[in-house]
Design a protein around this motif. Structure first.
Motif, PDB file in Angstrom:
ATOM      1  N   PHE A  56      19.386   2.196  17.118  1.00  0.00           N
ATOM      2  CA  PHE A  56      18.173   3.141  17.181  1.00  0.00           C
ATOM      3  C   PHE A  56      17.982   3.867  15.827  1.00  0.00           C
ATOM      4  O   PHE A  56      18.632   4.078  15.216  1.00  0.00           O
ATOM      5  N   GLU A  57      16.545   3.819  15.858  1.00  0.00           N
ATOM      6  CA  GLU A  57      15.901   4.293  14.438  1.00  0.00           C
ATOM      7  C   GLU A  57      15.139   5.285  14.631  1.00  0.00           C
ATOM      8  O   GLU A  57      14.648   5.558  15.815  1.00  0.00           O
ATOM      9  N   THR A  58      14.634   6.134  13.837  1.00  0.00           N
ATOM     10  CA  THR A  58      13.584   7.081  13.858  1.00  0.00           C
ATOM     11  C   THR A  58      12.145   6.683  12.995  1.00  0.00           C
ATOM     12  O   THR A  58      12.435   5.927  12.238  1.00  0.00           O
ATOM     13  N   ILE A  59      11.221   7.322  13.444  1.00  0.00           N
ATOM     14  CA  ILE A  59       9.928   6.943  12.815  1.00  0.00           C
ATOM     15  C   ILE A  59      10.031   7.397  11.311  1.00  0.00           C
ATOM     16  O   ILE A  59       9.443   6.787  10.508  1.00  0.00           O
ATOM     17  N   ALA A  60      10.746   8.145  11.094  1.00  0.00           N
ATOM     18  CA  ALA A  60      11.107   8.659   9.661  1.00  0.00           C
ATOM     19  C   ALA A  60      11.581   7.615   8.451  1.00  0.00           C
ATOM     20  O   ALA A  60      11.150   7.354   7.538  1.00  0.00           O
ATOM     21  N   SER A  61      12.264   6.349   9.375  1.00  0.00           N
ATOM     22  CA  SER A  61      12.730   5.328   8.411  1.00  0.00           C
ATOM     23  C   SER A  61      11.538   4.471   8.189  1.00  0.00           C
ATOM     24  O   SER A  61      11.640   3.339   7.300  1.00  0.00           O
ATOM     25  N   LEU A  62      10.359   4.444   8.916  1.00  0.00           N
ATOM     26  CA  LEU A  62       9.281   3.539   8.785  1.00  0.00           C
ATOM     27  C   LEU A  62       8.507   3.662   7.389  1.00  0.00           C
ATOM     28  O   LEU A  62       8.540   2.599   6.870  1.00  0.00           O
ATOM     29  N   GLY A  63       8.424   4.765   6.779  1.00  0.00           N
ATOM     30  CA  GLY A  63       7.904   5.001   5.608  1.00  0.00           C
ATOM     31  C   GLY A  63       8.519   4.453   4.371  1.00  0.00           C
ATOM     32  O   GLY A  63       8.073   3.667   3.524  1.00  0.00           O
ATOM     33  N   PRO A  64       9.808   4.727   4.145  1.00  0.00           N
ATOM     34  CA  PRO A  64      10.853   4.327   3.391  1.00  0.00           C
ATOM     35  C   PRO A  64      10.821   2.703   3.482  1.00  0.00           C
ATOM     36  O   PRO A  64      10.741   2.018   2.359  1.00  0.00           O
ATOM     37  N   THR A  65      10.657   2.090   4.513  1.00  0.00           N
ATOM     38  CA  THR A  65      10.869   0.562   4.686  1.00  0.00           C
ATOM     39  C   THR A  65       9.682   0.065   4.192  1.00  0.00           C
ATOM     40  O   THR A  65       9.658  -0.998   3.510  1.00  0.00           O
ATOM     41  N   LEU A  66       8.310   0.380   4.708  1.00  0.00           N
ATOM     42  CA  LEU A  66       7.142  -0.175   4.003  1.00  0.00           C
ATOM     43  C   LEU A  66       6.974   0.160   2.727  1.00  0.00           C
ATOM     44  O   LEU A  66       6.581  -0.760   2.004  1.00  0.00           O
ATOM     45  N   ALA A  67       7.507   1.101   2.343  1.00  0.00           N
ATOM     46  CA  ALA A  67       7.485   1.335   0.827  1.00  0.00           C
ATOM     47  C   ALA A  67       7.934   0.033  -0.060  1.00  0.00           C
ATOM     48  O   ALA A  67       7.795  -0.312  -0.908  1.00  0.00           O
ATOM     49  N   ARG A  68       9.428  -0.188   0.373  1.00  0.00           N
ATOM     50  CA  ARG A  68      10.073  -1.058  -0.072  1.00  0.00           C
ATOM     51  C   ARG A  68       9.546  -2.444  -0.050  1.00  0.00           C
ATOM     52  O   ARG A  68       9.581  -3.383  -0.945  1.00  0.00           O
ATOM     53  N   LEU A  69       8.934  -2.599   1.111  1.00  0.00           N
ATOM     54  CA  LEU A  69       8.437  -4.050   1.361  1.00  0.00           C
ATOM     55  C   LEU A  69       7.273  -4.385   0.342  1.00  0.00           C
ATOM     56  O   LEU A  69       7.153  -5.293   0.014  1.00  0.00           O
ATOM     57  N   ILE A  70       6.485  -3.339   0.040  1.00  0.00           N
ATOM     58  CA  ILE A  70       5.455  -3.364  -1.014  1.00  0.00           C
ATOM     59  C   ILE A  70       5.694  -3.148  -2.371  1.00  0.00           C
ATOM     60  O   ILE A  70       4.750  -3.255  -3.290  1.00  0.00           O
ATOM     61  N   GLY A  71       6.832  -2.907  -2.512  1.00  0.00           N
ATOM     62  CA  GLY A  71       7.276  -2.654  -4.092  1.00  0.00           C
ATOM     63  C   GLY A  71       7.212  -1.340  -4.505  1.00  0.00           C
ATOM     64  O   GLY A  71       7.212  -0.974  -5.687  1.00  0.00           O
ATOM     65  N   ALA A  72       7.008  -0.316  -3.483  1.00  0.00           N
ATOM     66  CA  ALA A  72       6.666   0.967  -4.123  1.00  0.00           C
ATOM     67  C   ALA A  72       7.814   2.212  -4.054  1.00  0.00           C
ATOM     68  O   ALA A  72       8.746   1.640  -3.185  1.00  0.00           O
ATOM     69  N   SER A  73       7.795   3.074  -4.366  1.00  0.00           N
ATOM     70  CA  SER A  73       8.830   4.071  -4.038  1.00  0.00           C
ATOM     71  C   SER A  73       8.075   5.357  -3.798  1.00  0.00           C
ATOM     72  O   SER A  73       6.903   5.724  -4.540  1.00  0.00           O
ATOM     73  N   PRO A  74       8.536   6.202  -3.042  1.00  0.00           N
ATOM     74  CA  PRO A  74       8.062   7.358  -2.583  1.00  0.00           C
ATOM     75  C   PRO A  74       8.146   8.356  -3.683  1.00  0.00           C
ATOM     76  O   PRO A  74       8.898   8.234  -4.326  1.00  0.00           O
ATOM     77  N   GLY A  75       7.168   9.376  -3.765  1.00  0.00           N
ATOM     78  CA  GLY A  75       6.926  10.015  -5.028  1.00  0.00           C
ATOM     79  C   GLY A  75       7.788  11.356  -4.906  1.00  0.00           C
ATOM     80  O   GLY A  75       7.756  12.203  -5.856  1.00  0.00           O
ATOM     81  N   GLU A  76       8.220  11.745  -3.688  1.00  0.00           N
ATOM     82  CA  GLU A  76       9.064  12.767  -3.460  1.00  0.00           C
ATOM     83  C   GLU A  76      10.133  12.356  -2.336  1.00  0.00           C
ATOM     84  O   GLU A  76       9.965  11.305  -1.629  1.00  0.00           O
TER      85      GLU A  76
END
Length: 71
Positions: free
Chosen positions: A39-59
């Protein structure tokens, strides 16, 4: 059920399976093959997609990278 009025489906936060079990599909060369039943939450979608494109969240963000789904 909802067509005939027996219960309302898809209402956020409702206890019905229609609202709580939504599949998420990733596809691509950096995605690990397989099916994950955790079970995962929608909150994990952003960090996962960021990792896939080689980005890191700014905050700081809620959620975590779904590492089991990434090679």
């Amino acid at each position: 059920g909802s067509v005939w009025g027996s219960y309302a489906t898809g209402i956020h936060g409702s206890p019905w399976d229609d609202d709580g079990h939504v599949p998420l599909v990733f596809y691509g060369p950096t995605i690990a093959p397989g099916r994950h039943a955790e079970f995962e939450t929608i909150a994990s979608l952003g960090p996962t997609l960021a990792r896939l494109i080689g980005a890191s969240p700014g905050e700081p963000v809620d959620g975590h990278v779904l590492t089991a789904a990434i090679r």
